[in-house]
Scaffold this active site. Structure first.
Site, PDB file in Angstrom:
ATOM      1  N   HIS A  98       0.855  -1.186   0.000  1.00  0.00           N
ATOM      2  CA  HIS A  98       0.000   0.000   0.000  1.00  0.00           C
ATOM      3  C   HIS A  98       0.897   1.244   0.000  1.00  0.00           C
ATOM      4  O   HIS A  98       1.962   1.247   0.645  1.00  0.00           O
ATOM      5  CB  HIS A  98      -0.858  -0.033   1.266  1.00  0.00           C
ATOM      6  CG  HIS A  98      -2.068   0.845   1.218  1.00  0.00           C
ATOM      7  ND1 HIS A  98      -2.001   2.208   1.101  1.00  0.00           N
ATOM      8  CD2 HIS A  98      -3.387   0.546   1.284  1.00  0.00           C
ATOM      9  CE1 HIS A  98      -3.227   2.707   1.112  1.00  0.00           C
ATOM     10  NE2 HIS A  98      -4.083   1.738   1.215  1.00  0.00           N
TER      11      HIS A  98
ATOM     12  N   GLY B 152       0.263  -4.947   1.685  1.00  0.00           N
ATOM     13  CA  GLY B 152      -0.944  -5.134   0.875  1.00  0.00           C
ATOM     14  C   GLY B 152      -0.648  -5.819  -0.442  1.00  0.00           C
ATOM     15  O   GLY B 152      -1.502  -6.482  -1.025  1.00  0.00           O
TER      16      GLY B 152
ATOM     17  N   TYR C  20      -5.022  -4.628  10.292  1.00  0.00           N
ATOM     18  CA  TYR C  20      -5.468  -5.185   9.009  1.00  0.00           C
ATOM     19  C   TYR C  20      -6.965  -5.468   9.082  1.00  0.00           C
ATOM     20  O   TYR C  20      -7.547  -5.617  10.158  1.00  0.00           O
ATOM     21  CB  TYR C  20      -4.668  -6.443   8.646  1.00  0.00           C
ATOM     22  CG  TYR C  20      -4.367  -6.504   7.171  1.00  0.00           C
ATOM     23  CD1 TYR C  20      -3.466  -5.596   6.602  1.00  0.00           C
ATOM     24  CD2 TYR C  20      -4.994  -7.409   6.336  1.00  0.00           C
ATOM     25  CE1 TYR C  20      -3.202  -5.617   5.236  1.00  0.00           C
ATOM     26  CE2 TYR C  20      -4.732  -7.434   4.973  1.00  0.00           C
ATOM     27  CZ  TYR C  20      -3.831  -6.535   4.434  1.00  0.00           C
ATOM     28  OH  TYR C  20      -3.578  -6.546   3.090  1.00  0.00           O
TER      29      TYR C  20
END
Ligand code: YXS
Length: 259
Positions: free
Chosen positions: A64, A108, A138
């Site tokens: 991410h 991610g 998460y």
């Protein structure tokens, strides 16, 4: 500037992550490119998709885009987060998606790879689940992606240590399908894709969807969901969450104080 490139030939779609300056971080812009490529391939009835980075990449994807994580007080991985869209689109794509991995995979991006249907990796590749390194809570469907990809003890090792596991270890524990020398991985993956593309696409599409529905059929009561969401809010509202992001941006080790 295109952050990905895509080609379709012989019913095989190939998407290449191509933003080395940010180590192919899954920014909203890069994910938008991925989603557009997948939509195009679905429309053109691709029978299999290969998701890869450039040949010889040291980092497949850094996960991410940390710079796009909210600075507290908001779920960092909510339903509309680009990463969540990407994982769902891969899982719902009407044909198998093969992740071809050279280099390290982080956070991610690790979940994104595990959401793919098959994984082929070269020696030297690695897989790291990093929420604990950043103080990120998460999300539940993300945890389910991991749980569907590996034994719970391996998942706990990955998420509690945040340490990368090697491609060799990943093969040993069944996290990936094949470990293939870098010099052969392109040809190997293309051959695998050709085999799939030569089979019945409707049969494959329905079996992929059956497996997605069955894999997602885990009991969780509304009370259980609300409890987890409440716990996650405590984390993304915590000082540790802000410290994790700040430390990353200041390129230093975070100091977590458990509050
Ligand atoms: O300083 P400049 O501007 O050149 O940019 C640097 C890095 O800031 C940038 N970059 C990233 N930017 C946003 N988000 C990222 N995840 C990210 N990773 C890297 O890319 C430029 C080059 O980075 P640099 O100098 O560190 O490259 P390197 O070759 O020395 O090291 C490559 C890595 C991947 C080992 C290193 O960049 C790294 O450790 N990146 C972070 C990996 C990580 O912890 N990812 C998790 C992101 S958070 C996430 O995925 C979920 C929310 S969670 O954590 O819950 O799983």
């Amino acid at each position: 500037m295109d952050l990905i490139s895509s080609t379709l030939a012989d019913d095989i779609g190939t998407i290449t992550l191509d933003h080395p300056a940010k180590r192919n971080a899954l920014s909203a812009a890069l994910v938008k490119g991925l989603l557009e490529a997948l939509a195009d391939f679905a429309q053109r009835k691709a029978r299999v998709v290969i998701l890869r980075a450039a040949s010889g990449a040291k980092v497949w994807s850094a996960g991410h885009d940390v710079g796009e994580l909210p600075a507290g007080r908001r779920d960092p991985l909510g339903w509309d987060d680009p990463l969540r869209h990407l994982v769902r689109e891969i899982e719902q794509f009407p044909a198998p998606v093969i992740a071809m991995i050279e280099g390290s995979v982080w956070g991610g991006a690790c979940e994104t790879v595990l959401a793919c249907d098959l994984i082929v990796a070269a020696p030297g590749a690695s897989f790291a689940a990093t929420p604990a390194k950043l103080g990120v809570p998460y999300n539940i469907s993300g945890m389910l992606t991991f749980l569907n990809a590996a034994d719970v003890r391996i998942v706990k090792e990955m998420v509690f240590t945040a340490r990368p596991i090697t491609a060799e270890r990943a093969e040993q524990v069944g996290l990936i399908n094949y470990l293939v020398p870098a010099a052969e991985i392109d040809a190997f993956t293309l051959d695998l894709a050709r085999t799939i593309a030569g089979n019945a696409p409707l049969s494959i599409a329905v079996m992929k969807e059956q497996l997605r529905i069955l894999a997602g059929a885990r009991p969780m009561s509304p009370q259980g969901f609300e409890r987890v969401q409440g716990l996650r809010r405590l984390v993304y509202d915590s000082d540790d969450y802000l410290e994790g992001i700040r430390a990353f941006q200041e390129k230093r080790k975070p100091v977590f104080r458990g509050r």
